[in-house]
Design a protein around this motif. Structure first.
Motif, mmCIF file in Angstrom:
data_model
loop_
_atom_site.group_PDB
_atom_site.id
_atom_site.type_symbol
_atom_site.label_atom_id
_atom_site.label_comp_id
_atom_site.label_asym_id
_atom_site.label_seq_id
_atom_site.Cartn_x
_atom_site.Cartn_y
_atom_site.Cartn_z
ATOM 1 N N ASN A 36 0.838 -1.195 0.000
ATOM 2 C CA ASN A 36 0.000 0.000 0.000
ATOM 3 C C ASN A 36 0.870 1.241 0.000
ATOM 4 O O ASN A 36 2.097 1.162 0.097
ATOM 5 C CB ASN A 36 -0.998 -0.015 1.173
ATOM 6 C CG ASN A 36 -0.316 0.019 2.521
ATOM 7 O OD1 ASN A 36 0.648 0.733 2.722
ATOM 8 N ND2 ASN A 36 -0.820 -0.767 3.446
ATOM 9 N N VAL A 37 0.233 2.383 -0.117
ATOM 10 C CA VAL A 37 0.974 3.630 -0.255
ATOM 11 C C VAL A 37 1.820 3.921 0.991
ATOM 12 O O VAL A 37 2.938 4.425 0.871
ATOM 13 C CB VAL A 37 0.031 4.797 -0.635
ATOM 14 C CG1 VAL A 37 -0.814 5.243 0.535
ATOM 15 C CG2 VAL A 37 0.806 5.942 -1.227
ATOM 16 N N ARG A 64 2.976 16.896 1.964
ATOM 17 C CA ARG A 64 2.251 16.121 0.949
ATOM 18 C C ARG A 64 2.370 14.632 1.234
ATOM 19 O O ARG A 64 1.406 13.877 1.115
ATOM 20 C CB ARG A 64 2.787 16.455 -0.444
ATOM 21 C CG ARG A 64 2.109 15.721 -1.594
ATOM 22 C CD ARG A 64 0.587 15.922 -1.658
ATOM 23 N NE ARG A 64 0.188 17.292 -1.612
ATOM 24 C CZ ARG A 64 -0.225 18.020 -2.638
ATOM 25 N NH1 ARG A 64 -0.286 17.502 -3.834
ATOM 26 N NH2 ARG A 64 -0.578 19.268 -2.463
ATOM 27 N N LEU A 65 3.559 14.174 1.646
ATOM 28 C CA LEU A 65 3.733 12.764 1.994
ATOM 29 C C LEU A 65 2.844 12.399 3.173
ATOM 30 O O LEU A 65 2.247 11.310 3.199
ATOM 31 C CB LEU A 65 5.194 12.452 2.312
ATOM 32 C CG LEU A 65 6.216 12.672 1.191
ATOM 33 C CD1 LEU A 65 7.604 12.285 1.653
ATOM 34 C CD2 LEU A 65 5.843 11.937 -0.066
ATOM 35 N N SER A 66 2.740 13.289 4.131
ATOM 36 C CA SER A 66 1.852 13.046 5.284
ATOM 37 C C SER A 66 0.401 12.948 4.838
ATOM 38 O O SER A 66 -0.354 12.112 5.346
ATOM 39 C CB SER A 66 1.994 14.171 6.316
ATOM 40 O OG SER A 66 3.301 14.173 6.846
ATOM 41 N N GLU A 67 0.021 13.779 3.892
ATOM 42 C CA GLU A 67 -1.356 13.727 3.365
ATOM 43 C C GLU A 67 -1.608 12.404 2.653
ATOM 44 O O GLU A 67 -2.686 11.832 2.758
ATOM 45 C CB GLU A 67 -1.607 14.901 2.417
ATOM 46 C CG GLU A 67 -1.642 16.238 3.114
ATOM 47 C CD GLU A 67 -1.693 17.418 2.159
ATOM 48 O OE1 GLU A 67 -2.060 18.512 2.615
ATOM 49 O OE2 GLU A 67 -1.360 17.258 0.960
ATOM 50 N N SER A 70 -1.917 9.675 5.356
ATOM 51 C CA SER A 70 -3.162 9.762 6.127
ATOM 52 C C SER A 70 -4.391 9.463 5.283
ATOM 53 O O SER A 70 -5.478 9.263 5.816
ATOM 54 C CB SER A 70 -3.306 11.155 6.751
ATOM 55 O OG SER A 70 -3.593 12.117 5.741
ATOM 56 N N GLY A 71 -4.227 9.451 3.962
ATOM 57 C CA GLY A 71 -5.362 9.214 3.081
ATOM 58 C C GLY A 71 -6.100 10.485 2.697
ATOM 59 O O GLY A 71 -7.093 10.438 1.971
#
Length: 129
Positions: A36-37, A64-67, A70-71
């Motif tokens: 998964n991502v 952006r990576l955190s977004e 988190s989905g």
């Protein structure tokens, strides 16, 4: 006529890719989930040295990576491919697995692609008769 050394090289590369593909599938089965991502971001971040360095390499803000994790947002297929490349994973296989997870409405299409990739790899390493 094909160069025998080129044929051997192609078979070796296909064999190596098939081993990686099957290892990814075994790891996913053991964890009872597909790539998964979050797994991809973590793995690419580890190879890059940190999530900040990964974000920098991708010309993205670390938020952006955190977004993505988190989905709140989803990376596009090119961003997934780039992270797969950084992580040292087979790009097309990883894109198919992650896209199937990110977009359940097209998961059947991506799973079909994975089956076709595996079939082609198996075919390419089969002994010539």
């Amino acid at each position: 006529m094909a160069d025998p050394s080129a044929t051997v090289c192609l078979r070796r590369n296909a064999s190596s890719l098939l081993r990686k593909f099957r290892q990814i599938l075994r790891n996913c089965a053991r964890r009872k989930k597909k790539m998964n991502v979050n797994d991809l971001i973590d793995r690419a971040g580890k190879v890059a040295g940190s999530l900040g360095k990964l974000a920098n390499a991708m010309h993205k803000h670390p938020a952006r990576l955190s977004e993505w994790k988190s989905g709140k947002r989803k990376p596009d297929a090119a961003e997934v491919a780039y992270m797969a490349k950084i992580a040292g994973l087979p790009v097309l296989i990883t894109v198919a697995m992650v896209e199937a997870e990110l977009h359940p409405e097209t998961a059947e299409l991506w799973n079909t692609a994975l089956g076709e990739i595996e079939a082609r790899l198996v075919q390419s390493v089969a002994p010539v008769r």
